[in-house]
Motif scaffolding. Structure first.
Motif, mmCIF file in Angstrom:
data_model
loop_
_atom_site.group_PDB
_atom_site.id
_atom_site.type_symbol
_atom_site.label_atom_id
_atom_site.label_comp_id
_atom_site.label_asym_id
_atom_site.label_seq_id
_atom_site.Cartn_x
_atom_site.Cartn_y
_atom_site.Cartn_z
ATOM 1 N N GLU A 273 42.739 -34.821 24.718
ATOM 2 C CA GLU A 273 42.136 -33.691 25.422
ATOM 3 C C GLU A 273 42.628 -33.595 26.858
ATOM 4 O O GLU A 273 43.003 -32.514 27.331
ATOM 5 N N ILE A 274 42.650 -34.723 27.572
ATOM 6 C CA ILE A 274 43.097 -34.673 28.964
ATOM 7 C C ILE A 274 44.604 -34.473 29.034
ATOM 8 O O ILE A 274 45.120 -33.824 29.948
ATOM 9 N N PHE A 275 45.335 -34.998 28.044
ATOM 10 C CA PHE A 275 46.776 -34.762 28.002
ATOM 11 C C PHE A 275 47.067 -33.270 27.876
ATOM 12 O O PHE A 275 47.900 -32.718 28.614
ATOM 13 N N VAL A 276 46.403 -32.600 26.950
ATOM 14 C CA VAL A 276 46.601 -31.153 26.780
ATOM 15 C C VAL A 276 46.239 -30.420 28.062
ATOM 16 O O VAL A 276 46.949 -29.500 28.491
ATOM 17 N N SER A 277 45.157 -30.828 28.710
ATOM 18 C CA SER A 277 44.748 -30.212 29.976
ATOM 19 C C SER A 277 45.824 -30.376 31.052
ATOM 20 O O SER A 277 46.154 -29.431 31.762
ATOM 21 N N HIS A 278 46.373 -31.584 31.139
ATOM 22 C CA HIS A 278 47.432 -31.819 32.124
ATOM 23 C C HIS A 278 48.680 -30.998 31.811
ATOM 24 O O HIS A 278 49.310 -30.436 32.720
ATOM 25 N N VAL A 279 49.050 -30.911 30.538
ATOM 26 C CA VAL A 279 50.224 -30.142 30.149
ATOM 27 C C VAL A 279 50.016 -28.664 30.448
ATOM 28 O O VAL A 279 50.920 -27.999 31.004
ATOM 29 N N ARG A 280 48.863 -28.148 30.112
ATOM 30 C CA ARG A 280 48.578 -26.739 30.381
ATOM 31 C C ARG A 280 48.657 -26.426 31.868
ATOM 32 O O ARG A 280 49.257 -25.425 32.289
ATOM 33 N N THR A 281 48.023 -27.271 32.680
ATOM 34 C CA THR A 281 48.041 -27.069 34.129
ATOM 35 C C THR A 281 49.467 -27.075 34.647
ATOM 36 O O THR A 281 49.868 -26.227 35.470
ATOM 37 N N PHE A 282 50.267 -28.016 34.165
ATOM 38 C CA PHE A 282 51.659 -28.124 34.587
ATOM 39 C C PHE A 282 52.473 -26.911 34.164
ATOM 40 O O PHE A 282 53.214 -26.325 34.957
ATOM 41 N N LEU A 283 52.352 -26.487 32.898
ATOM 42 C CA LEU A 283 53.157 -25.361 32.412
ATOM 43 C C LEU A 283 52.725 -24.041 33.029
ATOM 44 O O LEU A 283 53.560 -23.142 33.206
ATOM 45 N N ASN A 284 51.456 -23.910 33.368
ATOM 46 C CA ASN A 284 50.953 -22.642 33.913
ATOM 47 C C ASN A 284 51.156 -22.528 35.423
ATOM 48 O O ASN A 284 50.984 -21.445 35.997
ATOM 49 N N ALA A 285 51.476 -23.624 36.073
ATOM 50 C CA ALA A 285 51.592 -23.602 37.545
ATOM 51 C C ALA A 285 52.797 -22.761 37.990
ATOM 52 O O ALA A 285 53.825 -22.721 37.306
#
Length: 285
Positions: A273-285
């Motif tokens: 869950e936190i991995f997906v959150s980190h990936v999303r934040t990174f890709l959306n930045a």
């Protein structure tokens, strides 16, 4: 409703039909999830893994707001061709697959051996790769303990699956997460991917061992990567230790580093869950 009736938007890793496309004389097997628009996220799999070795909890969550492509490189699973014994050739095949799908720009998520392939692609194809996620991997000349760790894992005959000792630590929390991960990967019953045994693992092992045994004292590969990069590792990765992640983070020109606690090679599955959150934040930045 059959698998072929399911659209990419409605599909999950467990329900998406396995599709095929040809590039450089290879018939690549793949599954596509998520919306039809947006920068596709292409997944590059670990040593010995195929499409069904990905964690649905990770893949499905990532596909909630972007196209996600899981595929088998040459010779793996239901893809035709012969599995190369070097990372450069694996990268060429992966680029052929991306080109066959008609993508001019993608994000890459490379796990373990897939992370080596992702580095090679990003370094050589700057315009093709927008952002890069490197998980549980190593730079050229990095530290690896592949054969010793594999031997130890396969000697644990009481383990329900060798990925339990390979990907997770010995703590009860990590082992529990590992069992949950294994259960998720077995949900799909129909049209499952195939395991091609030593025809895949022998050349892949040679490729990974050679990559790590090839010195790159000037860090030319990493310094050729200009894309924003998220580097991820588990705190107790026994196969490709976390100091590889720190080494990559220091030499990459635009990198972020995330280390997950009490986790091994499969940190992205344990902390999904936190991995997906980190990936999303990174890709959306």
């Amino acid at each position: 409703m059959t698998a072929l009736d399911i659209t990419s938007e409605d599909a999950t890793l467990e329900t998406a039909p396995t599709r095929y496309i040809e590039g450089r004389g290879i018939r690549f097997a793949y599954r596509r999830l998520g919306p039809s628009t947006g920068t596709p996220l292409v997944l590059l799999q670990h040593f010995s893994g195929n499409i069904d070795a990905w964690d649905p909890a990770v893949v499905n969550a990532l596909a909630a707001d972007r196209p996600v492509i899981a595929f088998n490189n040459a010779g793996v699973g239901r893809s035709s061709g012969q599995t190369p014994d070097n990372v450069a050739a694996m990268a060429r095949d992966a680029v052929a697959f991306i080109n066959a799908l008609g993508f001019s720009e993608v994000d890459l998520l490379g796990f373990s051996l897939g992370g080596c392939i992702a580095q090679q692609i990003a370094a050589e194809h700057g315009r093709l790769v927008r952002k890069l996620i490197l998980v549980g991997t190593a730079p050229k000349g990095g530290e690896e303990h592949l054969l010793a760790v594999l031997q130890e894992a396969f000697s644990q005959t009481d383990a329900p699956d060798p990925r339990l000792p390979l990907f997770f630590t010995k703590s009860s929390a990590s082992q529990s997460s590992g069992l949950a991960f294994l259960k998720r990967t077995q949900v799909r019953k129909d049209d499952r991917d195939t395991d091609n045994g030593s025809a895949v693992t022998d050349p892949q092992a040679k490729a990974l061992l050679t990559w790590c045994a090839t010195p790159d004292p000037e860090h030319a590969m990493l310094r050729a990567i200009r894309q924003p990069t998220l580097v991820v590792s588990g705190s107790h990765d026994t196969m490709l230790p976390a100091n590889n992640a720190y080494a990559m983070f220091k030499e990459l020109s635009n990198a972020q580093l995330v280390l997950y606690p009490d986790s091994g090679h499969g940190a992205l599955f344990q902390h999904n869950e936190i991995f997906v959150s980190h990936v999303r934040t990174f890709l959306n930045a």
